[in-house]
Enzyme design. Sequence first.
Site, short mmCIF file in Angstrom:
data_model
loop_
_atom_site.label_atom_id
_atom_site.label_comp_id
_atom_site.label_asym_id
_atom_site.label_seq_id
_atom_site.Cartn_x
_atom_site.Cartn_y
_atom_site.Cartn_z
N ALA A 225 0.87 -1.23 -0.31
CA ALA A 225 0.38 -0.08 0.21
C ALA A 225 0.58 1.38 0.29
CB ALA A 225 -0.92 0.22 1.19
N GLY B 222 3.63 1.90 -1.34
CA GLY B 222 3.94 1.73 -3.09
C GLY B 222 3.64 3.01 -3.88
N ALA C 111 0.15 2.10 -6.09
CA ALA C 111 -0.79 1.90 -4.98
C ALA C 111 -1.19 1.95 -4.80
CB ALA C 111 0.57 1.00 -4.08
N LYS D 268 -1.40 7.41 5.15
CA LYS D 268 -3.18 8.36 5.58
C LYS D 268 -2.74 9.75 4.75
CE LYS D 268 -5.40 4.86 7.55
NZ LYS D 268 -6.08 4.77 9.39
N ASP E 72 3.60 -9.59 4.87
CA ASP E 72 5.33 -9.36 4.03
C ASP E 72 5.13 -10.88 2.65
OD1 ASP E 72 7.86 -9.92 3.49
OD2 ASP E 72 8.44 -8.45 4.59
N ALA F 74 2.12 -4.73 -4.69
CA ALA F 74 3.58 -5.33 -4.08
C ALA F 74 4.76 -6.21 -5.19
CB ALA F 74 3.93 -5.95 -2.68
N TYR G 145 15.81 -7.11 -12.92
CA TYR G 145 14.48 -6.84 -11.93
C TYR G 145 12.96 -7.29 -13.35
CZ TYR G 145 10.57 -3.85 -12.79
OH TYR G 145 9.06 -2.67 -12.56
N LYS H 160 9.91 -9.26 -13.48
CA LYS H 160 8.91 -9.62 -13.44
C LYS H 160 8.54 -10.49 -14.24
CE LYS H 160 7.14 -6.34 -12.05
NZ LYS H 160 6.20 -6.32 -11.01
N VAL I 213 7.06 4.49 -15.57
CA VAL I 213 5.48 5.10 -14.66
C VAL I 213 6.12 6.15 -14.01
CG1 VAL I 213 3.38 4.98 -12.45
CG2 VAL I 213 4.29 2.76 -14.07
#
Length: 343
Positions: free
Chosen positions: A13, A15, A18, A46, A65, A86, A158, A162, A192
């Site tokens: 969350a 990220g 995210a 938050k 985790d 994640a 990387y 993925k 991104v």
Amino acid sequence: MSPQKSKVLVTGATGYIAGWCIIYLLEAGYQVRGTVRELSSSEELKQSLKPYTSRAEDLELVQADLMDDDGWDKAVAGCDFVLHIASPFPLEIPEDEEILIRPAVDGTKRVLAASARNGVRRVVHTSSIAAVSSGQPDQNRTFTEVDWSKLNGNIDPYPKSKTLAEQTAWKFMQDLPSDHPMELVVINPGYVLGPVLSNREITSMALHRMMMAGGLPGITRMKLNLVDVRDIAQAHLAALTTAGAAGQRFICVTGGMFLPEVAKILSKRFKPLGYRIPRIVFPSAIVRFYGLFNRLVRENTKSLGEDPVFDSSKASNVLNWQTYPLEKTIVDMGESLIEHSVV
């Protein structure tokens, strides 16, 4: 099922992708639960969401985790949907590729297994175009969803992580009983960019920060296949409920742009504010020569001069996916880095 009656779990969350997914989910009326590695990060998260949604306090956070079985059944319990976002995304490539591969692959198995056990209707898995084109000998062509990165090609840790994680997800679904109702959708974003939510260090901001901070003497002719983080969040939301999306992967790339063009856009907007955006373009031969002595340069400039194109028409047609202009994406990210005192 209406959003107000649906609960969505968002993994990772804290990220970048995210965070924007959570904002859009909350604004659409969903009940949202997010996973964090440490609950101590809850308040900071938050606070970062509050400028963008009045429902930030409605976000429920639980500890889980990717490398630990504990917590995942509790995390998915009662959820109708899961956005599995994640995954490690470091700026520097580790010497040991397993540092990236193990959490990406094993985490995907844990999330999908818990989802299948607990009655989740659909999982949206965040992959990457790194799982589409990496290791392919011919980069100067158009890639579509039928393409897969070659694990036996010239592939870095990387994109390998993925690719293996996405293949793991599809294999998991294939091995489920034929009458199991859970569905899978995969989103394959490009590089991104877009507004950041805080000054927390993220890999996606690194290029902008280097170009705006004044310490970069020049740039290379490297192509970026770009997409706005807000558009990726919208793609995830559409993937949750679009009937025709089940069992499919979707490339999400707004367009390609070489670094000199990115620098030109940044310079036009931020040079009048005193930011020294580099405009000198180093010849590729010089950059490659320097890379012989600098691993970071070598690993991040392998694609110099290559011109891959990614076809996102499937996302447009099936998900009704629409995108911000790339110039706005690039400028908005720069303005957010200034707002959060990153540069």
